[in-house]
Design an enzyme around this catalytic site. Structure first.
Site, PDB file in Angstrom:
ATOM      1  N   ARG A  63      31.209  39.359  -9.215  1.00 48.99           N
ATOM      2  CA  ARG A  63      30.373  39.313 -10.424  1.00 48.99           C
ATOM      3  C   ARG A  63      31.233  39.698 -11.627  1.00 48.99           C
ATOM      4  NH1 ARG A  63      25.200  42.988 -10.372  1.00 48.99           N
ATOM      5  NH2 ARG A  63      24.255  41.269  -9.230  1.00 48.99           N
ATOM      6  N   ARG A  93      21.849  55.248 -11.588  1.00 43.87           N
ATOM      7  CA  ARG A  93      21.371  53.935 -11.124  1.00 43.87           C
ATOM      8  C   ARG A  93      21.930  52.888 -12.063  1.00 43.87           C
ATOM      9  NH1 ARG A  93      19.551  50.624  -7.718  1.00 43.87           N
ATOM     10  NH2 ARG A  93      17.580  50.885  -6.622  1.00 43.87           N
ATOM     11  N   LYS A  94      21.621  51.604 -11.790  1.00 43.02           N
ATOM     12  CA  LYS A  94      22.051  50.553 -12.702  1.00 43.02           C
ATOM     13  C   LYS A  94      21.422  50.752 -14.081  1.00 43.02           C
ATOM     14  CE  LYS A  94      20.230  46.372 -12.290  1.00 43.02           C
ATOM     15  NZ  LYS A  94      19.547  45.128 -11.777  1.00 43.02           N
ATOM     16  N   GLY A 127      13.690  36.014  -4.772  1.00 41.95           N
ATOM     17  CA  GLY A 127      13.598  36.027  -3.315  1.00 41.95           C
ATOM     18  C   GLY A 127      13.001  37.277  -2.700  1.00 41.95           C
ATOM     19  N   CYS A 130      15.224  39.936  -9.404  1.00 46.68           N
ATOM     20  CA  CYS A 130      16.387  39.463 -10.162  1.00 46.68           C
ATOM     21  C   CYS A 130      16.078  38.158 -10.905  1.00 46.68           C
ATOM     22  CB  CYS A 130      17.561  39.221  -9.227  1.00 46.68           C
ATOM     23  SG  CYS A 130      17.974  40.660  -8.232  1.00 46.68           S
ATOM     24  N   GLY A 131      15.163  37.349 -10.362  1.00 45.60           N
ATOM     25  CA  GLY A 131      14.781  36.086 -11.015  1.00 45.60           C
ATOM     26  C   GLY A 131      13.670  36.267 -12.030  1.00 45.60           C
TER      27      GLY A 131
HETATM   28 FE1  SRM Z   1      19.699  41.789  -9.224  1.00 42.92          FE
HETATM   29  C1  SRM Z   1      20.319  43.793  -6.578  1.00 42.92           C
HETATM   30  C2  SRM Z   1      21.535  39.344  -7.872  1.00 42.92           C
HETATM   31  C3  SRM Z   1      19.705  40.188 -12.201  1.00 42.92           C
HETATM   32  C4  SRM Z   1      17.117  43.758 -10.227  1.00 42.92           C
HETATM   33  N1  SRM Z   1      20.805  41.632  -7.553  1.00 42.92           N
HETATM   34  C5  SRM Z   1      20.956  42.589  -6.592  1.00 42.92           C
HETATM   35  C6  SRM Z   1      22.004  42.194  -5.575  1.00 42.92           C
HETATM   36  C7  SRM Z   1      23.313  42.780  -6.017  1.00 42.92           C
HETATM   37  C8  SRM Z   1      21.655  42.667  -4.165  1.00 42.92           C
HETATM   38  C9  SRM Z   1      22.744  42.394  -3.167  1.00 42.92           C
HETATM   39  O1  SRM Z   1      23.655  43.210  -3.033  1.00 42.92           O
HETATM   40  O2  SRM Z   1      22.675  41.370  -2.518  1.00 42.92           O
HETATM   41  C10 SRM Z   1      21.952  40.650  -5.716  1.00 42.92           C
HETATM   42  C11 SRM Z   1      23.213  39.899  -5.408  1.00 42.92           C
HETATM   43  C12 SRM Z   1      22.878  38.609  -4.696  1.00 42.92           C
HETATM   44  C13 SRM Z   1      23.953  37.590  -4.815  1.00 42.92           C
HETATM   45  O3  SRM Z   1      24.740  37.416  -3.852  1.00 42.92           O
HETATM   46  O4  SRM Z   1      23.987  36.909  -5.832  1.00 42.92           O
HETATM   47  C14 SRM Z   1      21.427  40.510  -7.143  1.00 42.92           C
HETATM   48  N2  SRM Z   1      20.578  40.145  -9.939  1.00 42.92           N
HETATM   49  C15 SRM Z   1      21.198  39.203  -9.192  1.00 42.92           C
HETATM   50  C16 SRM Z   1      21.471  37.964 -10.011  1.00 42.92           C
HETATM   51  C17 SRM Z   1      22.759  37.236  -9.600  1.00 42.92           C
HETATM   52  C18 SRM Z   1      20.260  37.009  -9.899  1.00 42.92           C
HETATM   53  C19 SRM Z   1      20.546  35.611 -10.402  1.00 42.92           C
HETATM   54  O5  SRM Z   1      20.527  34.706  -9.568  1.00 42.92           O
HETATM   55  O6  SRM Z   1      20.770  35.425 -11.599  1.00 42.92           O
HETATM   56  C20 SRM Z   1      21.487  38.568 -11.428  1.00 42.92           C
HETATM   57  C21 SRM Z   1      22.841  39.091 -11.805  1.00 42.92           C
HETATM   58  C22 SRM Z   1      22.848  39.629 -13.204  1.00 42.92           C
HETATM   59  C23 SRM Z   1      24.232  40.015 -13.659  1.00 42.92           C
HETATM   60  O7  SRM Z   1      24.965  39.128 -14.079  1.00 42.92           O
HETATM   61  O8  SRM Z   1      24.551  41.202 -13.610  1.00 42.92           O
HETATM   62  C24 SRM Z   1      20.526  39.733 -11.212  1.00 42.92           C
HETATM   63  N3  SRM Z   1      18.672  41.994 -10.947  1.00 42.92           N
HETATM   64  C25 SRM Z   1      18.735  41.166 -12.018  1.00 42.92           C
HETATM   65  C26 SRM Z   1      17.639  41.421 -12.904  1.00 42.92           C
HETATM   66  C27 SRM Z   1      17.280  40.613 -14.149  1.00 42.92           C
HETATM   67  C28 SRM Z   1      17.809  41.141 -15.440  1.00 42.92           C
HETATM   68  O9  SRM Z   1      18.689  42.007 -15.481  1.00 42.92           O
HETATM   69  O10 SRM Z   1      17.289  40.669 -16.439  1.00 42.92           O
HETATM   70  C29 SRM Z   1      16.904  42.444 -12.330  1.00 42.92           C
HETATM   71  C30 SRM Z   1      15.588  43.047 -12.875  1.00 42.92           C
HETATM   72  C31 SRM Z   1      15.811  43.843 -14.111  1.00 42.92           C
HETATM   73  C32 SRM Z   1      16.235  45.251 -13.844  1.00 42.92           C
HETATM   74  O11 SRM Z   1      17.258  45.484 -13.206  1.00 42.92           O
HETATM   75  O12 SRM Z   1      15.526  46.151 -14.304  1.00 42.92           O
HETATM   76  C33 SRM Z   1      17.557  42.795 -11.103  1.00 42.92           C
HETATM   77  N4  SRM Z   1      18.891  43.513  -8.549  1.00 42.92           N
HETATM   78  C34 SRM Z   1      17.793  44.126  -9.064  1.00 42.92           C
HETATM   79  C35 SRM Z   1      17.436  45.232  -8.218  1.00 42.92           C
HETATM   80  C36 SRM Z   1      16.253  46.222  -8.449  1.00 42.92           C
HETATM   81  C37 SRM Z   1      16.739  47.368  -9.266  1.00 42.92           C
HETATM   82  C38 SRM Z   1      15.935  48.625  -9.099  1.00 42.92           C
HETATM   83  O13 SRM Z   1      15.948  49.450 -10.032  1.00 42.92           O
HETATM   84  O14 SRM Z   1      15.340  48.839  -8.025  1.00 42.92           O
HETATM   85  C39 SRM Z   1      18.351  45.243  -7.152  1.00 42.92           C
HETATM   86  C40 SRM Z   1      18.402  46.231  -5.964  1.00 42.92           C
HETATM   87  C41 SRM Z   1      19.091  47.507  -6.321  1.00 42.92           C
HETATM   88  O15 SRM Z   1      19.738  47.648  -7.369  1.00 42.92           O
HETATM   89  O16 SRM Z   1      18.961  48.419  -5.499  1.00 42.92           O
HETATM   90  C42 SRM Z   1      19.239  44.146  -7.396  1.00 42.92           C
HETATM   91 FE1  SF4 Z   2      16.048  39.836  -4.086  1.00 46.58          FE
HETATM   92 FE2  SF4 Z   2      17.717  39.844  -6.148  1.00 46.58          FE
HETATM   93 FE3  SF4 Z   2      18.526  39.021  -3.759  1.00 46.58          FE
HETATM   94 FE4  SF4 Z   2      16.859  37.529  -5.218  1.00 46.58          FE
HETATM   95  S1  SF4 Z   2      19.017  38.034  -5.701  1.00 46.58           S
HETATM   96  S2  SF4 Z   2      16.685  37.934  -3.072  1.00 46.58           S
HETATM   97  S3  SF4 Z   2      15.570  39.115  -6.105  1.00 46.58           S
HETATM   98  S4  SF4 Z   2      17.907  41.094  -4.370  1.00 46.58           S
END
Ligand code: SRM
Ligand code: SF4
Length: 540
Positions: A69, A183-184, A458, A463-464
């Site tokens: 990333r 946290r993030k 998903g 994240c979506g």
């Molecule tokens: Fe996300 C975790 C993908 C935007 C909330 N997110 C993850 C992980 C890293 C989980 C993992 O290790 O597999 C996903 C990686 C999957 C992969 O292989 O791609 C992942 N998040 C994404 C992305 C790629 C979705 C996308 O297809 O666009 C986005 C990457 C953004 C970036 O460039 O940094 C992405 N994630 C978001 C957003 C949307 C936003 O920021 O507008 C959110 C909700 C907003 C927020 O964070 O408040 C989001 N992601 C999460 C969470 C829930 C956080 C929490 O506080 O519980 C997780 C799980 C965690 O952090 O424990 C997570």
């Molecule tokens: Fe769940 Fe984020 Fe993975 Fe999508 S990319 S399946 S919302 S953790």
């Protein structure tokens, strides 16, 4: 690690414990060692967690093929940077691809650990960094995708976003001051009137707002710099929002801090808020560690006072109103820039997925027709700016635009999808491919008169961003005919742009195989869609 005011060592969760043992950023010095060891022999905590501090994500779904990333401040990338990313994924053949993310960013897939030293060298040579892009760090900082291009913009966010990134990553080298947050953390700056960054879903967001000279704070002098588009005797700055976030357990829109800052103070405010979060944010339970939980615990007043203490001065009260008064634009299509004779063109990238040859071609088009710059949007699309009027017609005949359209169908146009089961081990369902197939079928059945924003995610991590969509689909497991099957919970009512607010869950547990008729009905009843010709409804 930084001791928190509220958490004893004994109550630290397992993530806090491993961070206390060794800071995540320490792996930066060990990349050569990991490359020669190979992923199977590596320490598991380094491999599965700490590598995320340099943007490298172990994928349990595809062991040995990592995800990377990046950081793309304000979603801006040059053609040579795009070529460098393309050349990285190209070497992985069928395993290699890239995704534009919902934070104006790019993720690469198929990465082998043995290639990391070379990959980091390439990134360095073109000014790219992936540092601090995962785990308990500040994510990619979003800014207006048409900053500096849009005649109606209030503020060009590019420099500020870059300055914040430089502050918190030490210009991409890594900054241990901010590598152990509870946290993030998400930061966004809106520069236009349409809130192109979804300010309301960030932990910290800045939205344009004018202060009248003398309004509340006498500090504002008439000689203070004002934006070209400011009303007379007003000064430009930002109202601050805090605490927006999505998580599996709780989703909140950001709330006003009742504070206004001038652009010169934005970086300092980011630093102050991050220091407060780092030093006092709750660390016992990771489900309750985002900034809003601290604000809940303290109350907004105390939080604000602590931020002011770190800042070393009082914050002015918020301006009476902010300037977000447009519907959100999606930037797809051809638009005149504020620079005479130049255009920006938004290309639709289906669910953000790119392959090496696409990336080379996009870089090439940006160089040949534009200035070599490419922008990314939170809808997972791209914008190519600075195309002169004289070259526009030829640009529009380029074959790539048949796949990456400037005028896609109305459902396709606004489709967003997270990674889903193909690569993400949290996923409860497959998303991207399913989303594309279902939209195609719906478009074959229905005539629409306006775009409908459908977002797939998903799992409940969101994240979506299903909560910002007209129709949000969140993966779940559900029961059908006595069997567990992939399904979705349906969200509706998300509003973006002016008066943004989050949608809520309206139906739970629809099996994916039964979803299409449900969506068809929703689109007809709520969004003015019409059946092209009668459909035979088969009841299961
Ligand atoms: Fe996300 C975790 C993908 C935007 C909330 N997110 C993850 C992980 C890293 C989980 C993992 O290790 O597999 C996903 C990686 C999957 C992969 O292989 O791609 C992942 N998040 C994404 C992305 C790629 C979705 C996308 O297809 O666009 C986005 C990457 C953004 C970036 O460039 O940094 C992405 N994630 C978001 C957003 C949307 C936003 O920021 O507008 C959110 C909700 C907003 C927020 O964070 O408040 C989001 N992601 C999460 C969470 C829930 C956080 C929490 O506080 O519980 C997780 C799980 C965690 O952090 O424990 C997570
Ligand atoms: Fe769940 Fe984020 Fe993975 Fe999508 S990319 S399946 S919302 S953790």
């Amino acid at each position: 690690m930084t001791d928190t005011a509220t958490t004893t060592k004994a109550s630290l969760n397992k993530f806090e414990k491993f961070k206390a043992e060794k800071d995540g950023l320490a792996v930066k010095e060990e990349i050569e060692k990991f490359a020669s060891l190979g992923w199977e022999a590596m320490d598991e905590t380094d491999r599965d967690h700490r590598l995320k501090w340099v943007g490298v994500f172990f994928r349990p779904v595809t062991p040995g093929k990592f995800m990377m990333r990046m950081r793309m401040p304000n979603g801006i990338i040059t053609s040579s940077q795009m070529q460098a990313l393309a050349s990285v994924v190209q070497r992985y053949g069928d395993d290699g691809c890239a995704d534009i993310t919902t934070r104006q960013n790019i993720q690469l897939r198929g990465i082998r650990i043995e290639d990391l030293p070379d990959i980091f060298n390439r990134f360095h040579s073109v000014g790219l960094t992936s540092v601090q892009s995962g785990m308990d760090n500040v994510r990619n900082i979003t800014g207006d995708p048409v900053a500096g291009l849009d005649a109606d913009e209030l503020y060009d966010t590019r420099e500020l976003v870059q300055q914040i990134q430089d502050m918190l990553t030490n210009k991409g080298q890594g900054n241990p001051e901010f590598t152990n947050l509870p946290r993030k953390f998400n930061i966004a700056i809106a520069g236009g009137r349409d809130n192109s960054v979804h300010a309301e879903i960030n932990d910290l967001a800045f939205v344009p707002a004018f202060k009248r000279a003398g309004e509340a704070g006498e500090e504002i002098s008439p000689s203070s710099p004002s934006s070209p588009s400011s009303p007379s005797s007003s000064i430009f700055g930002f109202n601050i929002l805090v605490g927006g976030f999505f998580s599996a357990k709780r989703c909140e829109a950001a709330i006003p801090l009742n504070a206004w800052v001038s652009p010169e103070d934005v970086v300092a405010v980011c630093r102050a808020v991050l220091e407060v979060f780092r030093d006092y944010g709750p660390r016992a339970n990771r489900q309750k560690s985002r900034l809003m939980w601290l604000i809940d615990e303290w109350g907004l007043e105390k939080f604000r006072l602590e931020v002011e203490k770190r800042l070393g001065k009082s914050l002015l009260p918020a301006a009476a109103k902010d300037e977000i008064d447009w519907q959100k634009r999606d930037h797809i299509g051809v638009y005149k820039q504020k620079q005479s004779g130049l255009n920006y063109v938004g290309l639709h990238i289906p669910v953000g997925r790119l392959y090496a040859e696409d990336m080379f071609e996009i870089a090439n088009l940006a160089e040949v027709y534009g200035s070599g710059e490419i922008r990314l949007t939170v809808e997972q699309n791209i914008v190519i700016p600075n195309i002169p009027d004289s070259r526009l017609a030829t640009f529009l005949t380029e074959p790539l635009l048949e796949r990456f359209s400037i005028d896609p169908n109305l459902l396709t146009r606004s489709l967003v999808s997270c990674t889903g089961a193909q690569f993400c081990n949290f996923a409860l369902i497959e998303t991207k491919n399913r989303a594309l197939a279902m939209i195609k079928s719906l478009e074959a059945e229905l005539g629409l008169t306006r775009p409908v924003r459908i977002h797939w995610t998903g799992c409940p991590n969101s994240c979506g961003q299903p909560q910002v969509a007209d129709i949000g689909l969140m993966g779940t497991k559900t029961r059908k005919d006595g069997k567990t099957v992939e399904g979705v919970d349906i969200y509706m009512g998300g509003k973006v742009g002016k008066d943004a607010h989050l949608g809520t869950c309206v139906v739970k547990g629809i099996p994916c195989e039964d979803l299409q008729p449900v969506l068809r009905k929703l689109l007809i009843e709520n969004f003015g869609a019409r059946l092209r010709e009668p459909v035979t409804v088969i009841s299961h």
